[in-house]
Design a protein around this motif. Structure first.
Motif, PDB file in Angstrom:
ATOM      1  N   SER A 196       0.831  -1.199   0.000  1.00 48.46           N
ATOM      2  CA  SER A 196       0.000   0.000   0.000  1.00 48.46           C
ATOM      3  C   SER A 196       0.868   1.252   0.000  1.00 48.46           C
ATOM      4  O   SER A 196       2.097   1.184   0.178  1.00 48.46           O
ATOM      5  N   LEU A 197       0.206   2.392  -0.158  1.00 47.17           N
ATOM      6  CA  LEU A 197       0.892   3.677  -0.122  1.00 47.17           C
ATOM      7  C   LEU A 197       1.501   3.944   1.254  1.00 47.17           C
ATOM      8  O   LEU A 197       2.418   4.762   1.390  1.00 47.17           O
ATOM      9  N   LYS A 198       1.031   3.225   2.253  1.00 51.07           N
ATOM     10  CA  LYS A 198       1.556   3.397   3.613  1.00 51.07           C
ATOM     11  C   LYS A 198       3.053   3.084   3.679  1.00 51.07           C
ATOM     12  O   LYS A 198       3.753   3.556   4.583  1.00 51.07           O
ATOM     13  N   SER A 199       3.544   2.321   2.726  1.00 51.57           N
ATOM     14  CA  SER A 199       4.972   2.017   2.675  1.00 51.57           C
ATOM     15  C   SER A 199       5.820   3.279   2.527  1.00 51.57           C
ATOM     16  O   SER A 199       7.019   3.262   2.823  1.00 51.57           O
ATOM     17  N   PHE A 200       5.194   4.371   2.070  1.00 54.32           N
ATOM     18  CA  PHE A 200       5.911   5.631   1.857  1.00 54.32           C
ATOM     19  C   PHE A 200       5.407   6.728   2.806  1.00 54.32           C
ATOM     20  O   PHE A 200       5.554   7.910   2.538  1.00 54.32           O
ATOM     21  N   GLU A 201       4.834   6.297   3.924  1.00 53.50           N
ATOM     22  CA  GLU A 201       4.222   7.211   4.873  1.00 53.50           C
ATOM     23  C   GLU A 201       5.223   8.254   5.388  1.00 53.50           C
ATOM     24  O   GLU A 201       4.944   9.464   5.382  1.00 53.50           O
ATOM     25  N   LYS A 202       6.384   7.813   5.840  1.00 53.59           N
ATOM     26  CA  LYS A 202       7.365   8.737   6.427  1.00 53.59           C
ATOM     27  C   LYS A 202       7.855   9.743   5.388  1.00 53.59           C
ATOM     28  O   LYS A 202       8.018  10.939   5.693  1.00 53.59           O
TER      29      LYS A 202
ATOM     30  N   VAL B 222      -3.250  19.373   8.057  1.00 56.60           N
ATOM     31  CA  VAL B 222      -3.549  17.987   8.402  1.00 56.60           C
ATOM     32  C   VAL B 222      -2.258  17.192   8.580  1.00 56.60           C
ATOM     33  O   VAL B 222      -2.135  16.373   9.502  1.00 56.60           O
ATOM     34  N   ALA B 223      -1.274  17.433   7.696  1.00 55.30           N
ATOM     35  CA  ALA B 223      -0.003  16.714   7.804  1.00 55.30           C
ATOM     36  C   ALA B 223       0.726  17.051   9.095  1.00 55.30           C
ATOM     37  O   ALA B 223       1.469  16.222   9.647  1.00 55.30           O
ATOM     38  N   SER B 224       0.508  18.260   9.611  1.00 53.60           N
ATOM     39  CA  SER B 224       1.162  18.673  10.860  1.00 53.60           C
ATOM     40  C   SER B 224       0.524  18.020  12.079  1.00 53.60           C
ATOM     41  O   SER B 224       1.156  17.902  13.138  1.00 53.60           O
ATOM     42  N   ASN B 225      -0.722  17.596  11.941  1.00 52.98           N
ATOM     43  CA  ASN B 225      -1.461  17.068  13.094  1.00 52.98           C
ATOM     44  C   ASN B 225      -1.777  15.581  13.002  1.00 52.98           C
ATOM     45  O   ASN B 225      -2.320  15.013  13.947  1.00 52.98           O
ATOM     46  N   SER B 226      -1.468  14.963  11.858  1.00 57.38           N
ATOM     47  CA  SER B 226      -1.748  13.537  11.692  1.00 57.38           C
ATOM     48  C   SER B 226      -0.517  12.710  12.027  1.00 57.38           C
ATOM     49  O   SER B 226       0.618  13.158  11.849  1.00 57.38           O
ATOM     50  N   ASN B 227      -0.757  11.499  12.472  1.00 60.12           N
ATOM     51  CA  ASN B 227       0.341  10.581  12.778  1.00 60.12           C
ATOM     52  C   ASN B 227       0.331   9.346  11.876  1.00 60.12           C
ATOM     53  O   ASN B 227       1.184   8.473  12.025  1.00 60.12           O
TER      54      ASN B 227
ATOM     55  N   GLU C 165      -3.440   6.872   7.054  1.00 57.24           N
ATOM     56  CA  GLU C 165      -4.884   6.624   7.073  1.00 57.24           C
ATOM     57  C   GLU C 165      -5.639   7.839   7.610  1.00 57.24           C
ATOM     58  O   GLU C 165      -6.667   8.240   7.043  1.00 57.24           O
ATOM     59  N   SER C 166      -5.158   8.414   8.700  1.00 59.42           N
ATOM     60  CA  SER C 166      -5.847   9.567   9.270  1.00 59.42           C
ATOM     61  C   SER C 166      -5.709  10.795   8.374  1.00 59.42           C
ATOM     62  O   SER C 166      -6.633  11.596   8.261  1.00 59.42           O
ATOM     63  N   LEU C 167      -4.559  10.930   7.708  1.00 58.88           N
ATOM     64  CA  LEU C 167      -4.365  12.034   6.764  1.00 58.88           C
ATOM     65  C   LEU C 167      -5.406  11.978   5.653  1.00 58.88           C
ATOM     66  O   LEU C 167      -6.095  12.959   5.365  1.00 58.88           O
ATOM     67  N   ILE C 168      -5.547  10.799   5.044  1.00 61.94           N
ATOM     68  CA  ILE C 168      -6.498  10.630   3.942  1.00 61.94           C
ATOM     69  C   ILE C 168      -7.926  10.803   4.435  1.00 61.94           C
ATOM     70  O   ILE C 168      -8.753  11.452   3.791  1.00 61.94           O
ATOM     71  N   SER C 169      -8.224  10.240   5.610  1.00 64.25           N
ATOM     72  CA  SER C 169      -9.578  10.353   6.179  1.00 64.25           C
ATOM     73  C   SER C 169      -9.952  11.804   6.433  1.00 64.25           C
ATOM     74  O   SER C 169     -11.095  12.221   6.169  1.00 64.25           O
ATOM     75  N   ASP C 170      -8.994  12.592   6.921  1.00 64.35           N
ATOM     76  CA  ASP C 170      -9.276  13.999   7.218  1.00 64.35           C
ATOM     77  C   ASP C 170      -9.444  14.832   5.946  1.00 64.35           C
ATOM     78  O   ASP C 170     -10.130  15.862   5.967  1.00 64.35           O
ATOM     79  N   LEU C 171      -8.830  14.404   4.843  1.00 61.63           N
ATOM     80  CA  LEU C 171      -8.914  15.157   3.592  1.00 61.63           C
ATOM     81  C   LEU C 171     -10.129  14.763   2.756  1.00 61.63           C
ATOM     82  O   LEU C 171     -10.633  15.553   1.961  1.00 61.63           O
TER      83      LEU C 171
END
Length: 392
Positions: free
Chosen positions: A231-237, A268-273, A276-282
């Motif tokens: 998934s795209l989560k592999s590039f989260e950091k 959102v990027a400043s407050n998400s960890n 998944e939460s980044l995408i959900s908030d957007l």
């Protein structure tokens, strides 16, 4: 010598029994001399990494029966359906394809052709209505569906399914190109054949016992042993680093970002960890998850609005990723009229077209980023060092 060439555009992410069915039915209808697959590279149109890298998917496509495998450059592969289709059809046209075959839910080429012509003939009205629906809060796919229903009536109701829409874009692109390619469509009607999305979900859930019956044995063996990027989560950091350190001007130059999302992305990027939460908030009613993920890929790879505009105004190169002896016979034919890449280094040395070199730079960047997700053998420059996959 003139060849009857069948081209199929796909991601093969992963290749499954439905893809085999599509190829076999197309071959029965056309009886081609050469079968060409135009495939996405290491990232795909849903805004995700491919679960297997492009060379491994090329090997599987050759084993499935294709003779020549050509890469759809990254800029097209992760674009909207329109630019995805346009890039693929420009390649199919450039290599002298006789036929293009695509899967569709309706299986009715006449109906799809009629609708594609209606959209082209009423393009200004159609585009205006789609924009109006989007401004009302509908997502782009839903805005398309509502606009088609409103403009063209009940004959095309319920036609706005993903493969039908992509087929419409292929037909529109062929029309714009004035291409002599003959389109055919194969209905996706076997309810027992899982989609690539379904199979990827089973893989993420480590549910391999239900995969063996829906993919060929040679694919199943690959999936069990290879380093899969799930998934795209592999590039989260990497994504969070870019989003937290880039300025607003950088984001303003990223394609497909709504104006009201630019500052929101930073916040959102400043407050998400987590991704998944980044995408959900957007995500909201008017923007799909797939579109958000495509935007994130543009950000990850530094793809700009200028890059997308360039892709719309050029005929892409023909990057050969794999072939057998039958496919090899087409190379002398297409080399006479196309920019063919069999060696990235040689092409860069000889090519004077800055637009094509820029598209290729993005492909190389995509591969270098993709390998960051490997658990081992995370090397750069694979586009230079990986040979064309050969199957004889």
């Amino acid at each position: 010598m003139s060849y009857k060439v069948l081209s199929i555009v796909s991601e093969y992410n992963p290749l499954h029994n439905g893809h085999i069915y599509h190829l076999e039915e197309s071959v029965k209808l056309i009886k081609p001399d050469i079968k060409v697959a135009i495939i996405s590279g290491n990232f795909v149109q849903r805004g995700e990494p491919a679960i297997l890298n492009k060379w491994k998917r090329v090997e599987l496509a050759l084993k499935a029966g294709f003779d020549l495998i050509v890469e759809l450059p990254c800029v097209y592969a992760i674009s909207s359906a329109e630019n995805f289709a346009d890039g693929a059809m420009k390649i199919a046209n450039a290599i002298g394809s006789s036929y293009i075959s695509f899967g569709s839910e309706c299986g009715n080429l006449d109906k799809l052709n009629t609708l594609s012509r209606l959209i082209i003939d009423n393009e200004d009205t159609y585009i205006s209505l789609v924009k109006e629906k989007i401004s009302e809060g509908f997502s782009y796919p839903k805005a398309q569906e509502l606009s088609i229903d409103e403009l063209f009536g009940d004959d095309f109701k319920n036609l706005c399914k993903s493969n039908n829409i992509l087929g419409l874009e292929y037909l529109k692109s062929l029309n714009r190109l004035g291409s002599s390619i003959i389109p055919i469509t194969i209905e996706r009607k076997n309810s027992n054949l899982l989609s690539s999305s379904d199979i990827r979900k089973l893989i993420r859930d480590n549910n391999f016992s239900n995969i063996c019956n829906v993919v060929p044995d040679f694919v199943f063996d690959f999936l069990k042993k290879e380093d899969l990027i799930l998934s795209l989560k592999s590039f989260e950091k990497e994504l969070f680093y870019i989003l937290r350190t880039c300025d607003l001007e950088y984001l303003k130059n990223i394609p497909d970002v709504p104006d009201n999302m630019i500052t929101n992305l930073k916040r959102v990027a400043s407050n998400s960890n987590s991704l998944e939460s980044l995408i959900s908030d957007l995500k909201n009613k008017s923007i799909t998850q797939a579109r958000i993920q495509r935007i994130l890929l543009y950000i990850l790879m530094g793809i700009t609005k200028k890059d997308i505009n360039t892709s719309k105004n050029v005929t892409p190169y023909i990057r050969i990723l794999g072939m057998n002896n039958v496919g090899k016979t087409l190379l002398p034919v297409i080399s006479k009229s196309c920019n063919v890449i069999t060696s990235v280094k040689d092409f860069e040395t000889k090519c004077n077209d800055g637009d094509l070199l820029n598209l290729l730079d993005i492909d190389k960047r995509a591969t270098d980023i993709y390998t960051l997700a490997y658990s081992s053998f995370s090397k750069a420059n694979l586009d230079y060092t990986t040979k064309i996959i050969s199957l004889n």
